[in-house]
Design a protein around this motif. Structure first.
Motif, PDB file in Angstrom:
ATOM      1  N   ARG A   1       0.962  -1.218   0.127  1.00 17.03           N
ATOM      2  CA  ARG A   1      -0.101  -0.146  -0.033  1.00 17.03           C
ATOM      3  C   ARG A   1       0.878   1.189   0.067  1.00 17.03           C
ATOM      4  NH1 ARG A   1      -4.682  -0.647  -0.327  1.00 17.03           N
ATOM      5  NH2 ARG A   1      -5.997  -2.799  -0.101  1.00 17.03           N
ATOM      6  N   PHE A   2       1.687   1.193  -1.284  1.00 16.84           N
ATOM      7  CA  PHE A   2       2.389   2.541  -1.327  1.00 16.84           C
ATOM      8  C   PHE A   2       1.773   3.955  -1.175  1.00 16.84           C
ATOM      9  CE2 PHE A   2       5.008   5.447  -3.519  1.00 16.84           C
ATOM     10  CZ  PHE A   2       6.295   5.407  -2.896  1.00 16.84           C
ATOM     11  N   LEU A   3       0.574   3.776  -1.961  1.00 13.92           N
ATOM     12  CA  LEU A   3      -0.154   5.146  -2.128  1.00 13.92           C
ATOM     13  C   LEU A   3      -0.540   5.534  -0.662  1.00 13.92           C
ATOM     14  CD1 LEU A   3      -1.752   7.415  -3.618  1.00 13.92           C
ATOM     15  CD2 LEU A   3      -3.487   5.889  -3.908  1.00 13.92           C
ATOM     16  N   GLU A   4      -1.143   4.797  -0.022  1.00 11.45           N
ATOM     17  CA  GLU A   4      -1.616   5.250   1.564  1.00 11.45           C
ATOM     18  C   GLU A   4      -0.463   5.475   2.361  1.00 11.45           C
ATOM     19  OE1 GLU A   4      -4.612   2.518   3.364  1.00 11.45           O
ATOM     20  OE2 GLU A   4      -4.928   1.512   1.241  1.00 11.45           O
ATOM     21  N   GLY A   5       0.761   4.685   2.203  1.00 10.60           N
ATOM     22  CA  GLY A   5       1.791   5.210   2.953  1.00 10.60           C
ATOM     23  C   GLY A   5       2.356   6.670   2.513  1.00 10.60           C
ATOM     24  N   ALA A   6       2.332   6.845   1.141  1.00 11.62           N
ATOM     25  CA  ALA A   6       2.816   8.093   1.149  1.00 11.62           C
ATOM     26  C   ALA A   6       1.856   9.370   1.306  1.00 11.62           C
ATOM     27  CB  ALA A   6       2.921   8.138  -0.606  1.00 11.62           C
ATOM     28  N   ARG A   7       0.792   8.894   1.612  1.00  7.90           N
ATOM     29  CA  ARG A   7      -0.305  10.039   2.213  1.00  7.90           C
ATOM     30  C   ARG A   7       0.014   9.989   3.464  1.00  7.90           C
ATOM     31  NH1 ARG A   7      -5.622   8.103  -1.166  1.00  7.90           N
ATOM     32  NH2 ARG A   7      -5.301   9.528  -3.407  1.00  7.90           N
ATOM     33  N   ARG A   8       0.296   8.900   4.168  1.00  4.18           N
ATOM     34  CA  ARG A   8       0.683   9.126   5.648  1.00  4.18           C
ATOM     35  C   ARG A   8       1.806   9.799   6.095  1.00  4.18           C
ATOM     36  NH1 ARG A   8      -1.467   9.752   9.880  1.00  4.18           N
ATOM     37  NH2 ARG A   8      -3.112   8.602   9.011  1.00  4.18           N
ATOM     38  N   LEU A   9       2.830   9.773   5.018  1.00  4.86           N
ATOM     39  CA  LEU A   9       4.070  10.411   5.296  1.00  4.86           C
ATOM     40  C   LEU A   9       3.684  11.845   5.222  1.00  4.86           C
ATOM     41  CD1 LEU A   9       6.628   8.414   3.211  1.00  4.86           C
ATOM     42  CD2 LEU A   9       6.577   8.505   5.876  1.00  4.86           C
ATOM     43  N   ARG A  10       2.906  12.368   4.153  1.00  3.54           N
ATOM     44  CA  ARG A  10       2.593  13.718   4.232  1.00  3.54           C
ATOM     45  C   ARG A  10       1.798  14.125   5.319  1.00  3.54           C
ATOM     46  NH1 ARG A  10      -0.846  15.148  -1.040  1.00  3.54           N
ATOM     47  NH2 ARG A  10      -2.462  13.718   0.091  1.00  3.54           N
ATOM     48  N   ALA A  11       0.981  13.181   5.906  1.00  4.26           N
ATOM     49  CA  ALA A  11       0.092  13.762   7.232  1.00  4.26           C
ATOM     50  C   ALA A  11       0.926  13.767   8.212  1.00  4.26           C
ATOM     51  CB  ALA A  11      -0.878  12.716   7.183  1.00  4.26           C
ATOM     52  N   GLU A  12       1.947  13.123   8.039  1.00  6.56           N
ATOM     53  CA  GLU A  12       3.106  13.339   9.393  1.00  6.56           C
ATOM     54  C   GLU A  12       3.757  14.259   9.319  1.00  6.56           C
ATOM     55  OE1 GLU A  12       3.089  11.419  11.957  1.00  6.56           O
ATOM     56  OE2 GLU A  12       1.624  10.005  11.593  1.00  6.56           O
ATOM     57  N   GLY A  13       3.689  15.237   8.210  1.00  3.07           N
ATOM     58  CA  GLY A  13       4.677  16.368   8.125  1.00  3.07           C
ATOM     59  C   GLY A  13       5.745  16.324   7.024  1.00  3.07           C
ATOM     60  N   ALA A  14       5.879  15.145   6.506  1.00  2.54           N
ATOM     61  CA  ALA A  14       7.196  15.140   5.660  1.00  2.54           C
ATOM     62  C   ALA A  14       7.092  16.014   4.361  1.00  2.54           C
ATOM     63  CB  ALA A  14       7.319  13.355   5.279  1.00  2.54           C
ATOM     64  N   THR A  15       8.281  16.634   4.241  1.00  2.00           N
ATOM     65  CA  THR A  15       8.338  17.526   2.967  1.00  2.00           C
ATOM     66  C   THR A  15       9.392  17.196   2.266  1.00  2.00           C
ATOM     67  OG1 THR A  15       9.643  19.189   4.458  1.00  2.00           O
ATOM     68  CG2 THR A  15       6.965  19.279   4.104  1.00  2.00           C
ATOM     69  N   THR A  16      10.424  16.508   2.702  1.00  2.00           N
ATOM     70  CA  THR A  16      11.582  16.161   1.960  1.00  2.00           C
ATOM     71  C   THR A  16      11.751  14.600   2.108  1.00  2.00           C
ATOM     72  OG1 THR A  16      12.875  17.923   2.618  1.00  2.00           O
ATOM     73  CG2 THR A  16      14.191  16.428   1.798  1.00  2.00           C
ATOM     74  N   TYR A  17      11.966  13.907   0.984  1.00  2.00           N
ATOM     75  CA  TYR A  17      11.992  12.367   0.762  1.00  2.00           C
ATOM     76  C   TYR A  17      13.252  11.952  -0.026  1.00  2.00           C
ATOM     77  CZ  TYR A  17       6.935  13.285   1.499  1.00  2.00           C
ATOM     78  OH  TYR A  17       5.708  13.414   1.883  1.00  2.00           O
ATOM     79  N   LEU A  18      14.105  11.375   0.930  1.00  2.00           N
ATOM     80  CA  LEU A  18      15.426  10.896   0.512  1.00  2.00           C
ATOM     81  C   LEU A  18      15.195   9.487  -0.186  1.00  2.00           C
ATOM     82  CD1 LEU A  18      18.617  11.170  -0.600  1.00  2.00           C
ATOM     83  CD2 LEU A  18      18.730  10.753   2.032  1.00  2.00           C
ATOM     84  N   GLU A  19      15.486   8.904  -1.216  1.00  2.00           N
ATOM     85  CA  GLU A  19      15.452   7.788  -1.809  1.00  2.00           C
ATOM     86  C   GLU A  19      16.781   6.791  -1.573  1.00  2.00           C
ATOM     87  OE1 GLU A  19      13.879   4.830  -5.489  1.00  2.00           O
ATOM     88  OE2 GLU A  19      13.319   6.907  -5.439  1.00  2.00           O
ATOM     89  N   ILE A  20      16.760   5.958  -0.755  1.00  2.00           N
ATOM     90  CA  ILE A  20      17.925   5.020  -0.327  1.00  2.00           C
ATOM     91  C   ILE A  20      17.987   3.893  -1.198  1.00  2.00           C
ATOM     92  CG2 ILE A  20      19.264   4.198   1.420  1.00  2.00           C
ATOM     93  CD1 ILE A  20      18.957   7.054   1.866  1.00  2.00           C
ATOM     94  N   GLY A  21      18.499   3.930  -2.402  1.00  2.00           N
ATOM     95  CA  GLY A  21      18.570   2.894  -3.432  1.00  2.00           C
ATOM     96  C   GLY A  21      19.189   3.032  -4.720  1.00  2.00           C
ATOM     97  N   PRO A  22      19.106   2.289  -5.654  1.00  2.00           N
ATOM     98  CA  PRO A  22      19.703   2.217  -6.908  1.00  2.00           C
ATOM     99  C   PRO A  22      19.671   3.480  -7.829  1.00  2.00           C
ATOM    100  CG  PRO A  22      19.232   0.281  -6.639  1.00  2.00           C
ATOM    101  CD  PRO A  22      18.445   1.025  -5.458  1.00  2.00           C
TER     102      PRO A  22
END
Length: 510
Positions: free
Chosen positions: A431-452
């Motif tokens: 459930r990536f869509l719901e997780g992304a919305r939860r991050l936004r609701a938790e106040g996240a504004t900067t997202y660092l992708e740790i991968g290739p």
């Protein structure tokens, strides 16, 4: 020759009974580092130089490594006008003192000035390139190695750990050669994983594209450990630079990397769980299919109901592939990756039939290149064995909040410490869509992708562009920063990512 350094033991036995023993090792080779070109940009393009260096390196061993990427020039001021004026003063200072070393200037700017609201970063290495960027900034223009941003806004930082499908041959190889922090971290993780694997993972990770060893990277038993190893080493590298996440989220296998990063699993237990997950999945009967479709979750669920209504149970069972579970649904929703991005998984005929129904409506579909139908009933055969492994491990309360893709909400300590959570995580919808919305609701504004690469960064933009049921992002908007990028030199990509975080107000220990 074994390819490893020579080692020898030397013993000394004193006549009075004193014993001493020392183990010595062959000294590492030291490569000559040419003096920096202070007259301007090199004649050879950077990409050609990197390719030549790669071709000239016979083996990936952590010898003759540099100490990480050089610090860029960090400028900040309270107003845009003051920022431009500062750039002009730096140009004058460089012109007045030809002997002034750029590393000294970068160090003084990073440690001797408080970071203010309006910021710019000069990434050029040569004196002429730096001067061009500073001149452009002083005149309010853009330049190739100049990064600028708007006023810094408050917000939380989330780290994203991608899952299977994001892997690429050779990811991490340049960093392993050039950055001792990353190399030491990766060595430690590989040491923990190798006893669980039948081949050395380093040989698969760093195999050249198109080689037989590189092809093994797409086999699930190696893919998942490889991603975990790379992401864990990248996480430690970023933490070395002082970047601290407020929130973590992974996509499928990426959630196990997030769990280790948060302290839920120590390294030996995390390696055991990751390796078992990949191996047991790889041992399932091959077959099935996964197809990404352009549709909402509600549309897909209705299509599944319509398909079941139009095909009786005997018809569905007659068309079931070997390895499918009798009496179980032939197709499941494997992932909800965006407002109109859903992945179907299950028996190939049924998945193709549903995908065809969406294509007939003018929707885009794409079959994923996978060996098994993950997150579907076709994985049920591994769950009991995986539960045995999960129940043998020790779990701890997370030190960092984790938004779980199993539920799309912040996971509790009880959930993350439950072996059942990780078993359901194998089978359940991502459930990536719901997780992304939860991050936004938790106040996240900067997202660092740790991968290739930037797979999740692109998906996140689509998720956050849709208003959904959660509050809108904080003023200034959300920003995604992939730590690595395919086709870009890795040390420079890390340097650029750290600079981008700095522009967004994320503290970096330069």
């Amino acid at each position: 020759e074994t390819g490893s350094p020579r080692r020898a033991g030397v013993s000394s036995f004193g006549i009075s009974g004193t014993n001493a023993h020392v183990i010595i090792e062959q000294a590492p080779a030291v490569a000559a580092v040419p003096a920096p070109d202070r007259t301007g940009a090199p004649d050879v393009p950077a990409s050609d130089t990197a390719a030549a260096a790669t071709a000239a390196t016979p083996a990936l061993t952590p010898t003759a490594r540099r100490t990480g990427p050089p610090v860029p020039l960090l400028l900040s001021a309270r107003t845009p006008e003051a920022l431009r004026a500062q750039a002009g003063r730096l140009v004058s200072r460089l012109d007045a003192d030809p002997d002034l070393e750029l590393p000294d200037v970068a160090y003084s700017l990073a440690t001797g000035r408080a970071p203010l609201e309006h910021r710019a970063v000069v990434l050029g290495r040569g004196r002429a390139a730096v001067r061009r960027s500073l001149t452009a900034l002083a005149h309010g223009r853009s330049a190739g190695r100049l990064l600028t941003g708007g006023p810094v806004r408050p917000g939380r930082t989330a780290f994203l750990f991608p899952g299977q499908g994001s892997q690429r041959a050779g990811a991490g190889a340049e960093l392993y050669r050039d950055d001792p922090v990353f190399a030491d971290a990766l060595d430690e993780v590989l040491t923990g994983l190798d006893p669980h694997l039948d081949l050395p993972l380093r040989d698969i990770l760093f195999a050249g594209p198109g080689t037989p060893r590189a092809d093994l990277l797409d086999r699930t038993r190696y893919t998942q450990p490889a991603l975990f190893a790379l992401e864990t080493a990248l996480f430690r590298l970023v933490r070395h630079w002082g970047v601290r996440p407020d929130l973590l989220m992974g996509h499928s296998i990426g959630e196990l990397a997030a769990a280790h990063a948060a302290g839920v699993l120590d390294l030996p237990d995390a390696c055991a769980l990751v390796a078992a997950r990949g191996r047991l999945m790889d041992e399932l009967p091959e077959g099935g299919a996964m197809v990404a479709v352009e549709a909402t979750e509600e549309e897909v669920r209705q299509a599944l109901l319509d398909d079941r209504a139009g095909h009786s149970v005997p018809e569905r069972e007659a068309g079931r592939e070997p390895g499918g579970e009798p009496g179980r649904d032939a197709v499941d929703i494997a992932a909800v990756n965006g407002p109109a991005s859903v992945v179907l998984s299950g028996d190939a005929d049924a998945v193709r039939r549903l995908a065809g129904a969406f294509r007939s409506r003018g929707r885009r579909t794409r079959r994923l290149k996978v060996s098994h139908a993950f997150h579907s009933a076709r994985t049920d055969g591994m769950l009991d064995a995986f539960r045995d492994v999960a129940e043998s491990l020790t779990y701890h309360a997370p030190g960092i909040e984790i938004v779980s893709n199993l539920t799309g909400r912040t996971a509790t300590a009880a959930e993350l410490r439950s072996p059942d959570h990780w078993v359901r995580h194998v089978r359940g919808t991502v459930r990536f869509l719901e997780g992304a919305r939860r991050l936004r609701a938790e106040g996240a504004t900067t997202y660092l992708e740790i991968g290739p690469g930037g797979v999740l960064s692109g998906m996140l933009h689509a998720c956050l562009s849709d208003p959904g049921p959660t509050p809108a992002p904080a003023p200034g908007g959300a920003g995604t920063v992939p730590l690595l990028r395919d086709g870009r030199g890795e040390p420079e990509a890390v340097r650029t990512a750290l600079a981008s975080l700095h522009l967004r107000g994320v503290p970096v220990d330069w």
